[in-house]
Scaffold this active site. Structure first.
Site, PDB file in Angstrom:
ATOM      1  N   ASP A  92      82.265 -11.083 130.742  1.00  0.00           N
ATOM      2  CA  ASP A  92      80.879 -11.445 131.030  1.00  0.00           C
ATOM      3  C   ASP A  92      80.517 -12.701 130.239  1.00  0.00           C
ATOM      4  O   ASP A  92      81.145 -13.007 129.215  1.00  0.00           O
ATOM      5  CB  ASP A  92      79.926 -10.298 130.710  1.00  0.00           C
ATOM      6  CG  ASP A  92      79.791 -10.044 129.213  1.00  0.00           C
ATOM      7  OD1 ASP A  92      80.838  -9.832 128.570  1.00  0.00           O
ATOM      8  OD2 ASP A  92      78.660 -10.064 128.682  1.00  0.00           O
ATOM      9  N   GLU A 156      79.374  -7.741 126.746  1.00  0.00           N
ATOM     10  CA  GLU A 156      79.283  -8.130 125.334  1.00  0.00           C
ATOM     11  C   GLU A 156      78.088  -9.039 125.091  1.00  0.00           C
ATOM     12  O   GLU A 156      77.381  -8.895 124.084  1.00  0.00           O
ATOM     13  CB  GLU A 156      80.575  -8.837 124.911  1.00  0.00           C
ATOM     14  CG  GLU A 156      80.706  -9.060 123.410  1.00  0.00           C
ATOM     15  CD  GLU A 156      80.034 -10.337 122.918  1.00  0.00           C
ATOM     16  OE1 GLU A 156      79.817 -10.454 121.694  1.00  0.00           O
ATOM     17  OE2 GLU A 156      79.732 -11.218 123.760  1.00  0.00           O
TER      18      GLU A 156
END
Length: 454
Positions: A92, A156
């Site tokens: 991500d 994250e």
């Protein structure tokens, strides 16, 4: 075996690394459905899963984590009796911010001035490509001497804790003798660095309400309480005159012992405008690695273009607080929330909501794994010795792993050196750093296996 053939193999793998990084960067995998459709993250996760299967990983799975995102997991069995090493990265990314400010499209890997530009190129899709390149090089030279687990996290950057909670619910999943977190970076290009400390992070949203609705500023201004002005007062209370972070009850005077960050280097890395002062007190290293730091990430208010002459009824902001090692992030969150409530003026109504949180981390740099990494970096960066630095960012999984596996040795390396401009427009990665760190990781895995066999 001499490291020279291994280095040559890593170099030969770089074109493949670039092609794959371009494919991965093309996914707009911002883990926030309010900004990008979840299908972008799902497509990136599937790409990672297929890449692991192609490398012979077993038990490849998309882990449905409690925050609604997916992490990708796989195991590559090593020789009997070999140690297990967990390699971490995340797929991500941060949103691109102002896409018009990018010199080249943020989700299109573009080579320019010897660097590869694109969102996630360094943070942290490049970290996953680093892991794959290191493993491929080892396979070409006698095989991979350890059992490898890979986990690529899906949230994250949002700090919503999905993988941490999943790991706590499945404590056997990520168990390893050593962990290489590929989400840090060298102090600068060409200087091999491991990160010894991470600041924790808390994220809160504050809303101020003063009126039932906006009012005409000519008719009511001067007596009607303006929610936006009240919010500005609250935000200003978080900083001292010199710009230091001031949260009631939160210590902000720690010192950093170790590698220092010269002010002129920091000004250049941060691209501080001429004549503008740095904020805070103490050394730069104190400020960015050892002390708390508050940042106003965003404010909901009317833009200048289209604004009307109104007294505002409501306003809100998103606030980040970075927390140094030695401070509990949960306790810091409570202090921050209490501070915000206490400093709202005029009896305005205030709501404070915690959005995300991660604990700070301190590594044991005296462990055998660090010796193995120092030897590897000495070869990958001829003439240089491994340095130890702090990092102001947060990787929440580190503390979860340290708690679950107290005997595991955790190392932090990566591609996010200052020129990478992670989290900003025009993020990029140095292909030379990708090559050298892939070699360093391959050598580390070989060194670590040998040290455990003794």
């Amino acid at each position: 075996m001499s490291p020279t053939p291994l280095a040559e193999t890593v170099a030969s793998l770089l074109p493949r690394a670039r092609t794959e990084l371009a494919e991965l960067v093309a996914f707009r995998s911002v883990a926030d459905p309010a900004q990008y459709p979840p299908s972008e993250c799902a497509a990136a996760a599937n790409w990672v899963a297929e890449a692991l299967r192609a490398e012979g990983f077993e038990d490849v799975a998309l882990l449905d984590t409690p925050d609604g995102t997916q992490s990708v997991y796989g195991v590559l069995p090593g020789p009997a009796g070999a140690p297990t090493v967990l390699l971490y990265a995340h797929y991500d990314v941060q949103p691109p911010l102002d896409e018009a400010a990018w010199v080249s499209p943020p989700f299109e890997l573009t080579e320019r001035d010897g660097r590869w530009y694109g969102r996630g190129a360094a943070d942290c899709k490049g970290g996953l490509i680093m892991h794959l390149t290191a493993l491929r090089a080892l396979r070409a030279h006698g095989g991979i001497p350890v059992t490898v687990k890979i986990v690529a996290e899906g949230s994250e950057e949002q700090g919503t804790g999905g993988l941490e909670r999943y790991a706590e619910e499945h404590p056997e999943l990520l168990a390893a003798d050593a962990v290489v977190i590929g989400d840090a970076g060298n102090f600068r290009v060409g200087l091999p660095t491991v990160t010894a400390t991470l600041r924790g992070m808390t994220l809160v949203r504050v809303r101020v309400d003063t009126l039932e609705g906006n009012l005409h500023s000519g008719q009511f201004g001067g007596a009607a309480p303006d929610a936006l002005a009240a919010l500005v007062r609250v935000l200003d209370s978080l900083r001292a005159e010199d710009g230091s972070t001031t949260v009631d009850g939160l210590a902000a005077d720690a010192s950093w012992e170790g590698l220092q960050y010269p002010e002129e280097d920091f000004r250049r890395d941060a691209k501080v405008l001429d004549g503008v002062e740095l904020i805070g007190s103490g050394t730069v290293a104190d400020r960015v690695w050892a002390r708390p730091a508050v940042t106003v990430l965003g404010i909901d208010c009317p833009p200048v273009i289209g604004a009307t002459p109104s007294v505002h009824a409501s306003a809100r902001a998103l606030i980040s607080l970075r927390v140094p090692p030695g401070t509990d992030a949960a306790a810091a969150t409570e202090l921050l929330m209490a501070h915000l409530r206490r400093h709202v003026p005029w009896g305005a109504r205030v709501e404070v909501e915690q959005i995300g949180q991660g604990q700070p981390f301190r590594a044991d740099t005296g462990s055998p794994a660090y010796t193995a990494m120092a030897e590897a970096m000495r070869v990958a960066y001829p003439g240089q010795e491994m340095q130890t630095a702090g990092m102001g960012g947060t990787i929440p999984l580190c503390n979860t792993l340290a708690g679950l596996y107290p005997k595991a040795e955790i190392l932090l390396i990566g591609l996010s050196e200052p020129e990478a401009q992670i989290h900003a427009v025009n993020e990029s990665v140095s292909p030379e750093e990708l090559e050298r760190l892939s070699l360093a990781e391959a050598l580390f895995l070989r060194n670590y296996a040998a040290s455990r066999a003794v």
